[in-house]
Design a protein around this motif. Structure first.
Motif, PDB file in Angstrom:
ATOM      1  N   VAL A  36     -13.252  -7.588   1.299  1.00  0.00           N
ATOM      2  CA  VAL A  36     -13.022  -7.301   2.533  1.00  0.00           C
ATOM      3  C   VAL A  36     -14.537  -6.630   2.785  1.00  0.00           C
ATOM      4  CG1 VAL A  36     -11.070  -5.510   2.359  1.00  0.00           C
ATOM      5  CG2 VAL A  36     -12.720  -4.419   1.433  1.00  0.00           C
ATOM      6  N   ASN A  37     -14.924  -7.429   3.717  1.00  0.00           N
ATOM      7  CA  ASN A  37     -16.259  -6.553   4.737  1.00  0.00           C
ATOM      8  C   ASN A  37     -16.757  -6.010   4.648  1.00  0.00           C
ATOM      9  OD1 ASN A  37     -19.018  -6.934   6.130  1.00  0.00           O
ATOM     10  ND2 ASN A  37     -18.418  -9.595   6.502  1.00  0.00           N
ATOM     11  N   VAL A  38     -17.762  -5.700   3.462  1.00  0.00           N
ATOM     12  CA  VAL A  38     -19.154  -4.392   2.935  1.00  0.00           C
ATOM     13  C   VAL A  38     -19.223  -3.632   5.224  1.00  0.00           C
ATOM     14  CG1 VAL A  38     -20.075  -4.333   1.463  1.00  0.00           C
ATOM     15  CG2 VAL A  38     -20.954  -5.238   3.497  1.00  0.00           C
ATOM     16  N   GLU A  39     -18.756  -4.442   5.781  1.00  0.00           N
ATOM     17  CA  GLU A  39     -19.576  -3.746   7.379  1.00  0.00           C
ATOM     18  C   GLU A  39     -18.101  -2.611   7.971  1.00  0.00           C
ATOM     19  OE1 GLU A  39     -21.574  -6.471   9.506  1.00  0.00           O
ATOM     20  OE2 GLU A  39     -22.997  -7.028   7.919  1.00  0.00           O
ATOM     21  N   GLY A  40     -16.759  -3.613   7.561  1.00  0.00           N
ATOM     22  CA  GLY A  40     -15.656  -2.528   7.762  1.00  0.00           C
ATOM     23  C   GLY A  40     -14.974  -1.613   7.263  1.00  0.00           C
ATOM     24  N   TYR A  41     -13.814  -1.720   7.315  1.00  0.00           N
ATOM     25  CA  TYR A  41     -12.755  -0.347   6.687  1.00  0.00           C
ATOM     26  C   TYR A  41     -13.131  -1.034   4.990  1.00  0.00           C
ATOM     27  CZ  TYR A  41     -10.662   1.696  11.024  1.00  0.00           C
ATOM     28  OH  TYR A  41     -10.104   2.176  11.389  1.00  0.00           O
ATOM     29  N   GLY A  42     -13.318   0.201   4.623  1.00  0.00           N
ATOM     30  CA  GLY A  42     -12.970   0.496   2.928  1.00  0.00           C
ATOM     31  C   GLY A  42     -11.430   0.204   1.654  1.00  0.00           C
ATOM     32  N   ALA A  43     -11.259   0.306   1.073  1.00  0.00           N
ATOM     33  CA  ALA A  43      -9.819   0.420   0.310  1.00  0.00           C
ATOM     34  C   ALA A  43      -9.062   1.931   1.033  1.00  0.00           C
ATOM     35  CB  ALA A  43     -10.237   0.553  -1.208  1.00  0.00           C
ATOM     36  N   ALA A  44     -10.281   3.137   1.163  1.00  0.00           N
ATOM     37  CA  ALA A  44      -9.216   4.737   1.859  1.00  0.00           C
ATOM     38  C   ALA A  44      -9.465   3.993   2.569  1.00  0.00           C
ATOM     39  CB  ALA A  44     -10.719   5.226   1.388  1.00  0.00           C
ATOM     40  N   GLU A  45      -9.878   3.431   3.518  1.00  0.00           N
ATOM     41  CA  GLU A  45      -9.647   3.397   5.280  1.00  0.00           C
ATOM     42  C   GLU A  45      -7.873   2.114   5.495  1.00  0.00           C
ATOM     43  OE1 GLU A  45     -13.059   2.896   5.786  1.00  0.00           O
ATOM     44  OE2 GLU A  45     -13.510   4.185   7.652  1.00  0.00           O
ATOM     45  N   LEU A  46      -7.488   1.553   4.723  1.00  0.00           N
ATOM     46  CA  LEU A  46      -7.118   0.366   4.624  1.00  0.00           C
ATOM     47  C   LEU A  46      -6.053   1.329   3.715  1.00  0.00           C
ATOM     48  CD1 LEU A  46      -8.588  -2.854   3.029  1.00  0.00           C
ATOM     49  CD2 LEU A  46      -8.287  -2.139   5.436  1.00  0.00           C
ATOM     50  N   ALA A  47      -5.730   2.139   3.451  1.00  0.00           N
ATOM     51  CA  ALA A  47      -4.578   2.883   3.057  1.00  0.00           C
ATOM     52  C   ALA A  47      -3.540   3.742   3.769  1.00  0.00           C
ATOM     53  CB  ALA A  47      -5.270   3.569   1.682  1.00  0.00           C
ATOM     54  N   ALA A  48      -5.001   4.392   4.057  1.00  0.00           N
ATOM     55  CA  ALA A  48      -4.718   5.449   5.614  1.00  0.00           C
ATOM     56  C   ALA A  48      -3.952   4.406   6.833  1.00  0.00           C
ATOM     57  CB  ALA A  48      -6.026   5.648   6.750  1.00  0.00           C
ATOM     58  N   GLN A  49      -3.422   3.448   6.740  1.00  0.00           N
ATOM     59  CA  GLN A  49      -3.119   2.717   8.287  1.00  0.00           C
ATOM     60  C   GLN A  49      -1.617   2.564   7.633  1.00  0.00           C
ATOM     61  OE1 GLN A  49      -3.903   1.534  11.451  1.00  0.00           O
ATOM     62  NE2 GLN A  49      -5.679   2.681  11.188  1.00  0.00           N
ATOM     63  N   PRO A  50      -0.709   2.909   8.123  1.00  0.00           N
ATOM     64  CA  PRO A  50      -0.077   3.377   7.631  1.00  0.00           C
ATOM     65  C   PRO A  50       1.528   1.291   7.826  1.00  0.00           C
ATOM     66  CG  PRO A  50       0.245   4.567   9.412  1.00  0.00           C
ATOM     67  CD  PRO A  50      -0.663   3.848   9.262  1.00  0.00           C
ATOM     68  N   THR A  51       0.373   0.315   8.986  1.00  0.00           N
ATOM     69  CA  THR A  51       1.112  -0.764   8.726  1.00  0.00           C
ATOM     70  C   THR A  51       0.106  -1.959   7.127  1.00  0.00           C
ATOM     71  OG1 THR A  51      -0.281  -1.928  10.288  1.00  0.00           O
ATOM     72  CG2 THR A  51       2.351  -0.470  10.861  1.00  0.00           C
ATOM     73  N   PHE A  52      -0.579  -1.353   6.562  1.00  0.00           N
ATOM     74  CA  PHE A  52      -1.096  -1.925   5.403  1.00  0.00           C
ATOM     75  C   PHE A  52      -1.252  -1.153   4.652  1.00  0.00           C
ATOM     76  CE2 PHE A  52      -4.399  -3.775   3.598  1.00  0.00           C
ATOM     77  CZ  PHE A  52      -4.759  -5.136   4.046  1.00  0.00           C
ATOM     78  N   ALA A  53      -0.843  -0.309   4.340  1.00  0.00           N
ATOM     79  CA  ALA A  53      -0.490   0.813   2.960  1.00  0.00           C
ATOM     80  C   ALA A  53       0.122   0.337   1.804  1.00  0.00           C
ATOM     81  CB  ALA A  53      -0.638   2.319   3.497  1.00  0.00           C
ATOM     82  N   SER A  54       1.065  -0.272   1.868  1.00  0.00           N
ATOM     83  CA  SER A  54       2.438  -1.705   1.226  1.00  0.00           C
ATOM     84  C   SER A  54       1.134  -2.074   0.933  1.00  0.00           C
ATOM     85  CB  SER A  54       3.115  -0.947   1.866  1.00  0.00           C
ATOM     86  OG  SER A  54       3.210  -2.246   3.439  1.00  0.00           O
ATOM     87  N   HIS A  55       0.200  -2.936   1.000  1.00  0.00           N
ATOM     88  CA  HIS A  55      -0.021  -4.701   0.814  1.00  0.00           C
ATOM     89  C   HIS A  55      -0.085  -4.573  -0.955  1.00  0.00           C
ATOM     90  CE1 HIS A  55      -2.626  -7.903   0.431  1.00  0.00           C
ATOM     91  NE2 HIS A  55      -2.591  -7.855   1.533  1.00  0.00           N
ATOM     92  N   PRO A  56       0.422  -5.191  -1.286  1.00  0.00           N
ATOM     93  CA  PRO A  56       0.537  -5.345  -3.046  1.00  0.00           C
ATOM     94  C   PRO A  56      -0.738  -5.542  -3.281  1.00  0.00           C
ATOM     95  CG  PRO A  56       2.192  -6.689  -1.550  1.00  0.00           C
ATOM     96  CD  PRO A  56       1.574  -6.244  -0.794  1.00  0.00           C
ATOM     97  N   ALA A  57      -2.015  -5.921  -2.563  1.00  0.00           N
ATOM     98  CA  ALA A  57      -2.812  -5.927  -3.548  1.00  0.00           C
ATOM     99  C   ALA A  57      -3.585  -4.255  -3.425  1.00  0.00           C
ATOM    100  CB  ALA A  57      -3.309  -7.007  -2.843  1.00  0.00           C
ATOM    101  N   LEU A  58      -3.438  -3.752  -2.306  1.00  0.00           N
ATOM    102  CA  LEU A  58      -4.122  -2.463  -2.211  1.00  0.00           C
ATOM    103  C   LEU A  58      -3.410  -1.477  -2.987  1.00  0.00           C
ATOM    104  CD1 LEU A  58      -5.917  -0.760  -0.577  1.00  0.00           C
ATOM    105  CD2 LEU A  58      -3.689  -0.463   1.028  1.00  0.00           C
ATOM    106  N   VAL A  59      -2.532  -1.615  -3.297  1.00  0.00           N
ATOM    107  CA  VAL A  59      -1.696  -0.918  -4.038  1.00  0.00           C
ATOM    108  C   VAL A  59      -1.834  -0.868  -5.222  1.00  0.00           C
ATOM    109  CG1 VAL A  59       0.891  -0.010  -5.050  1.00  0.00           C
ATOM    110  CG2 VAL A  59       0.502  -1.035  -2.857  1.00  0.00           C
ATOM    111  N   ALA A  60      -2.650  -2.453  -5.690  1.00  0.00           N
ATOM    112  CA  ALA A  60      -2.750  -2.629  -7.208  1.00  0.00           C
ATOM    113  C   ALA A  60      -4.193  -2.329  -7.609  1.00  0.00           C
ATOM    114  CB  ALA A  60      -2.316  -4.220  -7.758  1.00  0.00           C
TER     115      ALA A  60
END
Lengths: 322, 334
Positions: B276-300
């Motif tokens: 993920v590009n350093v200038e945008g959302y990081g892991a925590a912000e990605l996890a806060a998006q309900p439609t993205f939270a289940s991304h297997p790579a994010l979960v892992a």
């Protein structure tokens, strides 16, 4: 009024059914009934929150606009006049500039705080000056404080590109990527604002006759002003905190409402709120379906369509002097 | 603070250098008559622009990314301008900018006076094609410049050459090497850097083959998710060539990015590793998006903050080592 409530229901349904992800209406209904059956969390993770927030923000801006125009007896008054949007913007920018935070939740708190502080400053400046019986000192104080806050905001965003990038995304006004987490507090402020607005309705009707006549009718002007200002601040602050500054709704919704229900504020204020909710949801849905797999932020759609609609209203030449 | 310090340094050093040069000229005029630096110099850049000077440029000003490339070959630029704050740009960590004036820390904002004071013979920047076919729009300003007016002012200070940043990553590196050679870097120096790079490239190929993972390179904000199209970004093109598999759902469509609104997030969730590009959302912000939270790579937890590296052998060798170790420590999740 019943027709308006019906229209809000229709818009709510459309907002749930339509989006940049073309899932079938049956799938949406299925997911609504059974949250476990919601592939990709599209319905409960995106459509439901943005619909709820769209309704809330549209309602807030519509009501705030009606109270604002009633208080100032100026058909061009916008809820932003009291420095609320400018205060929220500066707080958000300071948050990014100093702490580097641009998360949705932090932005929400900062915007709320900035909006409230700005309106207290405006109220204080006006109260120190010529007093509050006339709306003019308030509007002037608001414009002056706004100009100062906007100048500071411009300085910060122009001198730091990272801040500008974060500010650029926020200032457009969007319902995308918002969740209901932490919105409860903004909703509480909005609810308080709505209560104040309802309590202010009778005074707005007297104020429409002019300050002198209102006083003659036994109106407590100071109380009426404080109540109205509190309503506008709380409503606009919570709206700005949730979506970023969104223009045109506070300006146009009262005009459309006045066309439909005439000048009695006990009808005008709720009608304006419902129209605000309808317009915001409609524009959000338009922005969602015209962008392919991406979306166009609701603030952009509103600025484009709102401008056209407002010109239409002006061209009809029926803007009553309030 | 650092900017003003380096400006001050430049101001102090410039006269010293001048004196040294004058001294050199007067005392040993025929010391090295065959030096190629004294011969006329000509260079045709990727836009087809030919720059001709009466001597090989010794004093070069450059946009940050190419400055890093020049520094890797021991060519110290006299001035550098960046898109982000140069002093805090990690990519310069290995280099000493003590003798370099930092004349810009924001895209398009270049301190022309400070640049003129650094007295460059040549200014180096980049140009990005406007489409997949590699069309170069020469009516638009080069990369890093605000507008044509600024570009014209820069050209009055020194001739400007541009490196094309598009298409194959190896072509971009070659372009930098061609310029570096013209500026006097020896073939040996380039060959040494290439050896290091080839080792890292072979290791990345090996890591990609053993791990067999799909990598998603993306930027995310409240607007949605921007997925880099591997064939359109030189760096991902290079790594694809070396065997890394990138998420590439619509290779044809729009140039450079595929944009997904948050409710369309599920359409791009095929990756095993997220860069993920350093200038945008990081892991925590990605996890806060309900439609993205289940991304297997994010979960892992296979999410890594990623910054674009400069396209030169040394920067790329380091970046490829980093990616190889990410691939080796990750597992397949989707």
């Amino acid at each position: 009024m019943i027709a308006l409530v019906g229209l809000v229901a229709v818009m709510t349904a459309l907002s749930l059914l339509l989006g940049s992800n073309l899932i079938s209406p049956y799938a949406v209904v299925g997911a609504l009934v059974d949250p476990a059956n919601d592939p990709g969390a599209v319905v409960w993770g995106s459509r439901v929150p943005r619909t709820v927030l769209g309704l809330l923000v549209g309602l807030c801006l519509g009501v705030a606009g009606a109270v604002m125009q009633g208080q100032t007896r100026n058909p061009l008054a916008d809820p932003g006049i009291f420095g609320v949007s400018a205060g929220a913007s500066l707080a958000v920018v300071i948050g990014v500039y100093v702490v580097g935070t641009s998360s949705v939740l932090a932005t929400l708190w900062l915007a709320l705080a900035g909006a409230i502080v700005a309106s207290i400053v405006v109220f204080g400046v006006a109260a120190l000056g010529r007093g509050l019986s006339s709306p003019v000192p308030l509007a002037i104080a608001g414009t002056a404080v706004s100009a100062l806050l906007v100048a500071l905001t411009s300085y910060l965003v122009l001198s730091d590109e990272t801040t500008l990038a974060a500010y650029r995304i926020w200032v457009v006004g969007s319902l995308s990527g918002r969740t209901l987490d932490g919105v409860g507090i903004a909703a509480l402020f909005a609810l308080a604002g709505l209560v104040f607005a309802v309590a202010n309705v009778r005074s707005l009707n007297s104020l429409a006759l002019g300050t002198e006549l209102a006083r003659g009718l036994g109106e407590n002007l100071l109380r009426a002003r404080i109540l109205g200002l509190a309503a506008i601040t709380l409503l606009t602050a919570s709206a700005v905190a949730i979506t970023g500054p969104i223009g045109f709704i506070g300006l146009t919704a009262p005009h459309i409402a006045r066309r439909l229900v005439r000048g009695d504020h006990s009808w005008l204020v709720p009608a304006s709120g419902l129209i605000g909710a309808c317009v915001l949801l409609a524009c959000d849905v338009i922005g969602r379906v015209i962008g392919g797999t991406a979306e166009v932020p609701v603030g952009v759609v509103l600025t484009v369509l709102g401008g056209v609609v407002f010109i239409g209203i002006v061209r009809r030449g029926r803007i009553a002097a309030l | 603070m650092t900017t003003s310090r380096s400006r001050l340094a430049a101001a102090l050093i410039a006269p010293v250098l001048t004196i040294a040069l004058l001294a050199g000229c007067s005392s040993t005029p025929q010391a090295d008559p065959a030096a190629s630096a004294d011969a006329a110099w000509s260079f045709t850049d990727d836009t087809g622009t030919t720059v001709t000077l009466d001597h090989r440029p010794e004093r070069v000003a450059s946009y940050a990314d190419y400055a890093i490339g020049l520094l890797s070959y021991g060519l110290d630029p006299v001035a550098v301008f960046g898109r982000v704050d140069v002093a805090s740009d990690d990519r310069f960590a290995d280099y000493d900018l003590g003798d370099t004036a930092v004349v810009g820390n924001t895209y398009g904002e270049i301190d022309l006076e400070a640049l003129a004071e650094a007295a460059p013979d040549l200014i180096v920047t980049g140009i990005y094609p406007t489409d997949r076919e590699g069309t170069l729009d020469l009516t638009a300003p080069y990369y890093g410049f605000a507008d044509m007016e600024q570009q014209a002012q820069l050209e009055k200070i020194a001739p400007v050459v541009a490196i094309e940043v598009g298409g194959a990553g190896s072509d971009v590196i070659d372009s930098l090497n061609r310029l570096s050679s013209a500026l006097g870097v020896s073939d040996d120096t380039i060959a040494t850097a290439k050896a290091e790079y080839d080792t890292a490239a072979a290791d990345l190929t090996a890591a990609a083959a053993e791990s067999d993972l799909e990598v998603t390179q993306m930027y995310a904000s409240a607007d949605g998710i921007y997925v880099v199209k591997p064939a359109d970004e030189p760096e991902t093109q290079l790594y694809s060539d070396l065997g890394v598999t990138f998420t590439d759902a619509h290779p044809d469509g729009d140039y450079y990015w595929d944009i997904y609104s948050w409710e369309n997030a599920a359409q791009m969730m095929t990756g095993d590793v997220l860069l993920v590009n350093v200038e945008g959302y990081g892991a925590a912000e990605l996890a806060a998006q309900p439609t993205f939270a289940s991304h297997p790579a994010l979960v892992a937890g296979q999410v890594h903050s990623w910054n674009g590296a400069a396209l030169d052998y040394r920067s790329q060798a380091a970046h490829m080592e980093q990616l190889a170790s990410i691939l080796r420590e990750s597992k397949a999740v989707s």
